[in-house]
Motif scaffolding. Structure first.
Motif, PDB file in Angstrom:
ATOM      1  N   THR A 427       3.749  16.136 -55.145  1.00  0.00           N
ATOM      2  CA  THR A 427       3.011  15.375 -54.126  1.00  0.00           C
ATOM      3  C   THR A 427       3.773  15.251 -52.811  1.00  0.00           C
ATOM      4  O   THR A 427       3.187  14.847 -51.801  1.00  0.00           O
ATOM      5  N   GLN A 433      -1.603  10.361 -53.716  1.00  0.00           N
ATOM      6  CA  GLN A 433      -1.728  11.454 -54.679  1.00  0.00           C
ATOM      7  C   GLN A 433      -0.895  11.166 -55.931  1.00  0.00           C
ATOM      8  O   GLN A 433      -1.335  11.438 -57.058  1.00  0.00           O
ATOM      9  N   ARG A 436      -2.735   8.728 -58.057  1.00  0.00           N
ATOM     10  CA  ARG A 436      -3.871   9.366 -58.730  1.00  0.00           C
ATOM     11  C   ARG A 436      -3.416  10.093 -59.995  1.00  0.00           C
ATOM     12  O   ARG A 436      -4.012   9.943 -61.073  1.00  0.00           O
ATOM     13  N   ILE A 437      -2.340  10.847 -59.875  1.00  0.00           N
ATOM     14  CA  ILE A 437      -1.856  11.624 -61.023  1.00  0.00           C
ATOM     15  C   ILE A 437      -1.344  10.698 -62.120  1.00  0.00           C
ATOM     16  O   ILE A 437      -1.695  10.832 -63.299  1.00  0.00           O
ATOM     17  N   GLU A 440      -3.792   8.951 -64.302  1.00  0.00           N
ATOM     18  CA  GLU A 440      -4.505   9.786 -65.250  1.00  0.00           C
ATOM     19  C   GLU A 440      -3.665  10.184 -66.466  1.00  0.00           C
ATOM     20  O   GLU A 440      -4.156  10.850 -67.378  1.00  0.00           O
ATOM     21  N   TRP A 507      -8.440  15.735 -70.212  1.00  0.00           N
ATOM     22  CA  TRP A 507      -7.788  15.384 -68.949  1.00  0.00           C
ATOM     23  C   TRP A 507      -6.927  14.119 -69.067  1.00  0.00           C
ATOM     24  O   TRP A 507      -7.255  13.039 -68.600  1.00  0.00           O
ATOM     25  N   GLY A 571      -5.040  18.759 -59.993  1.00  0.00           N
ATOM     26  CA  GLY A 571      -6.397  18.230 -60.042  1.00  0.00           C
ATOM     27  C   GLY A 571      -7.383  19.255 -60.584  1.00  0.00           C
ATOM     28  O   GLY A 571      -7.210  20.461 -60.395  1.00  0.00           O
ATOM     29  N   GLN A 572      -8.436  18.768 -61.267  1.00  0.00           N
ATOM     30  CA  GLN A 572      -9.371  19.673 -61.939  1.00  0.00           C
ATOM     31  C   GLN A 572     -10.026  20.676 -60.995  1.00  0.00           C
ATOM     32  O   GLN A 572     -10.095  21.873 -61.287  1.00  0.00           O
ATOM     33  N   ASP A 573     -10.516  20.208 -59.858  1.00  0.00           N
ATOM     34  CA  ASP A 573     -11.243  21.107 -58.961  1.00  0.00           C
ATOM     35  C   ASP A 573     -10.343  22.240 -58.466  1.00  0.00           C
ATOM     36  O   ASP A 573     -10.755  23.406 -58.431  1.00  0.00           O
ATOM     37  N   ARG A 574      -9.109  21.883 -58.090  1.00  0.00           N
ATOM     38  CA  ARG A 574      -8.207  22.902 -57.539  1.00  0.00           C
ATOM     39  C   ARG A 574      -7.736  23.856 -58.636  1.00  0.00           C
ATOM     40  O   ARG A 574      -7.569  25.051 -58.395  1.00  0.00           O
TER      41      ARG A 574
END
Length: 581
Positions: A427, A433, A436-437, A440, A507, A571-574
């Motif tokens: 990060t 960020q 966020r990580i 999760e 996840w 992240g999932q999207d990336r």
């Protein structure tokens, strides 16, 4: 109300020394506080080897306090020692300019340029005092400059000079003896320890010298240039008139020693004088001070001249650091307690000193080894919590996390150090960020603020920023590696599809760990839950190949942070964008 030592703490080295020190103190000074001591020379950065000089008596003193006894831990700042040489690599110090001060007391040498402190000694003392406060070390500091220049030791000085013949006779027993040959594998004398000793006999230590006035265990500082390059030319015992000449500037004067406060006893006399004056019962010494003819051995005889006894004095071994040679404060760049506390919590640093006996050497990790040390510490923490730790380990843990005054501040949610380091790496200082990580990692108990992970997170971030080379930092790709993706065979493409299909349902840190290890198992026809014992050896090879592929596609290298942490960070999207086939 004092904390009573638990029965589990009866097997460690600290308790054994505490038993001995309490018994000896009652024998020597019944009813008085127990006195333990350390000595530090602020001749340069006070490093992690010097810290053992403090931590050994601190741990013993703290155990004595836990048992309800009064105890004083003295730290003698040897700030009236001579400035022997200019250390390498000190910011704000020009070697040629500061070399002009060699021979002066450390408190008469200017502080490095840019320092807010009044002199050299105070500059280096300040950093150590701040670190000791963070480590929970309670002590009484004694400035030897203040002691000598205020005349506190005047009677002891005159007594030493009256008995200079007796002192000379003791020292003469060792002057003709050669230092013992170094045994193969024996560590060399630590130059930093010798700094505090002002030079010395068999180990290079100063024991005074023969002058025109005969043997003299006292060195005046010159009244003109302040240096100790002086020689006593005459002394009268009745009047205490002393005449000295300075070889540095040519100045000469006659003073009455009973009124004179600008000089000090030579080290081999000074140290035992202080043992007697302070009533020290326990003080450790480095290996260089414990060899035949060295200051601790000779001091054991000289202390009797002052009516005192030698302290119980364990020899302590050297402290190293991972990836570097033995430390010496005469050289620049040596790690200090402040450097260690920048990247590790006080509890971990205390534990490193508490778990090893004083005569056992150990290393403080500034490289990747710090992650393994933290893993070991966290396992111990868990074992102590569930009652499965061994008694000696429980004792070391207790001494690390608390003192007689109470618990040291600790991280509310002590997440794995290696995970925090990976997150801080990926990060690059973006706290939103990072949160966020980290939130999760455990969806059932999500982290709500980074403060829950502090100060451990800050320590891990500092380690990443100051001790991990730039070429080893993690930079996630901006675009997919189209060429590598195009070159994959069907098995490689299938492995990526299996991973992507399982992302949403796995996840979390544990879930992704299960997923990335499970993909090669499933491809080989086994269950993702199969244990290593149920799998052929080639599965490990397939896992390593799969991991290397993911690292190349995500960060362009063969290796990187643990993959589950890396995936969470990206992240999932990336992840889907970089691995889509």
């Amino acid at each position: 109300m004092p904390i009573v030592a638990q029965s589990t703490e009866t097997t460690d080295w600290v308790s054994r020394f505490a038993d001995e020190v309490i018994e000896e103190s009652e024998r020597r000074a019944p009813g008085k506080p127990v006195v333990v001591a350390s000595g530090l020379s602020p001749s340069g950065p006070i490093h992690l080897g010097n810290l053992r000089e403090v931590m050994t008596p601190h741990l013993v003193a703290d155990e004595i306090r836990r048992r309800g006894h009064q105890v004083r831990h003295l730290i003698s700042w040897d700030d009236y020692d001579r400035y022997r040489k200019v250390p390498e690599g000190i910011p704000g110090v020009d070697k040629k300019e500061w070399a002009e001060h060699i021979g002066k007391p450390l408190t008469s040498v200017p502080a490095p340029k840019g320092s807010s402190h009044p002199n050299w000694a105070e500059h280096f003392k300040a950093a150590m005092i701040e670190s000791l406060a963070e480590l929970g070390v309670e002590f009484d500091g004694i400035s030897q400059t203040e002691q000598y220049t205020s005349g506190v030791y005047r009677e002891q000085i005159l007594h030493a000079i009256r008995h200079r013949g007796d002192i000379d006779a003791i020292l003469d027993q060792y002057r003709t003896k050669k230092a013992p040959a170094k045994k193969q594998g024996q560590k060399p004398v630590d130059e930093a320890e010798l700094e505090a000793a002002e030079g010395s006999g068999a180990a290079g230590e100063d024991d005074g010298s023969s002058t025109a006035a005969g043997y003299f265990p006292y060195k005046p500082y010159c009244g003109n240039c302040e240096k100790d390059l002086t020689s006593v030319t005459s002394y009268d015992d009745d009047s205490t008139e002393l005449t000295y000449a300075c070889t540095a500037c040519g100045f000469s004067e006659t003073v009455r020693l009973e009124e004179f406060n600008r000089g000090k006893l030579v080290w081999k006399v000074d140290w035992p004088m202080r043992w007697a004056y302070e009533g020290v019962v326990f003080e450790p010494s480095g290996v260089d001070h414990s060899s035949p003819g060295s200051s601790f051995q000779v001091g054991g005889q000289i202390v009797g001249i002052f009516g005192g006894k030698q302290p119980i004095g364990p020899m302590y071994a050297f402290v190293g650091i991972s990836g570097m040679a033995k430390m010496s404060s005469s050289k620049g760049g040596v790690p200090t307690p402040a450097d260690a506390l920048q990247i590790m919590e006080p509890q971990l640093l205390r534990w490193l000193y508490a778990r090893r006996r004083p005569n056992q050497s150990f290393k403080v990790a500034f490289d990747q080894e710090i992650q393994r040390l933290y893993d070991e510490w966290d396992r111990l923490d868990a074992k102590v919590a569930d009652g499965s730790a061994l008694p000696a380990d429980v004792a070391a843990h207790s001494r690390a996390v608390r003192t007689a005054a109470g618990e040291l501040p600790r991280t509310p949610r002590p997440l794995p150090y290696r995970t925090l380091a990976s997150v801080a790496d990926i990060t690059a200082g973006h706290e939103d960020q990072a949160l966020r990580i980290l939130s999760e990692l455990d969806p059932e108990q999500p982290l709500t603020t980074l403060d829950e992970a502090r100060p451990r997170y800050d320590k891990a971030e500092a380690w990443i920023n100051t001790h991990v080379p730039a070429d080893q930092r993690t930079i996630v790709r901006d675009e997919p590696d189209a060429e590598l993706l195009k070159s994959l065979d069907e098995q490689g493409r299938e492995s990526l599809r299996l991973l992507l299909d399982g992302l949403a349902g796995h996840w979390s840190l544990d879930g992704l760990t299960h997923l990335v290890y499970g993909v090669p198992k499933v491809q080989a026809g086994f269950s993702a839950d199969a244990t290593p014992k149920e799998l052929p050896p080639e599965i490990k090879t397939a896992q390593r190949s799969f991991f290397a592929l993911l690292y190349h596609l995500l960060v362009g290298r063969d290796t990187g942070p643990r993959l589950p942490t890396l995936l969470l960070a990206v992240g999932q999207d990336r992840v889907r964008a970089l691995l889509a086939v």
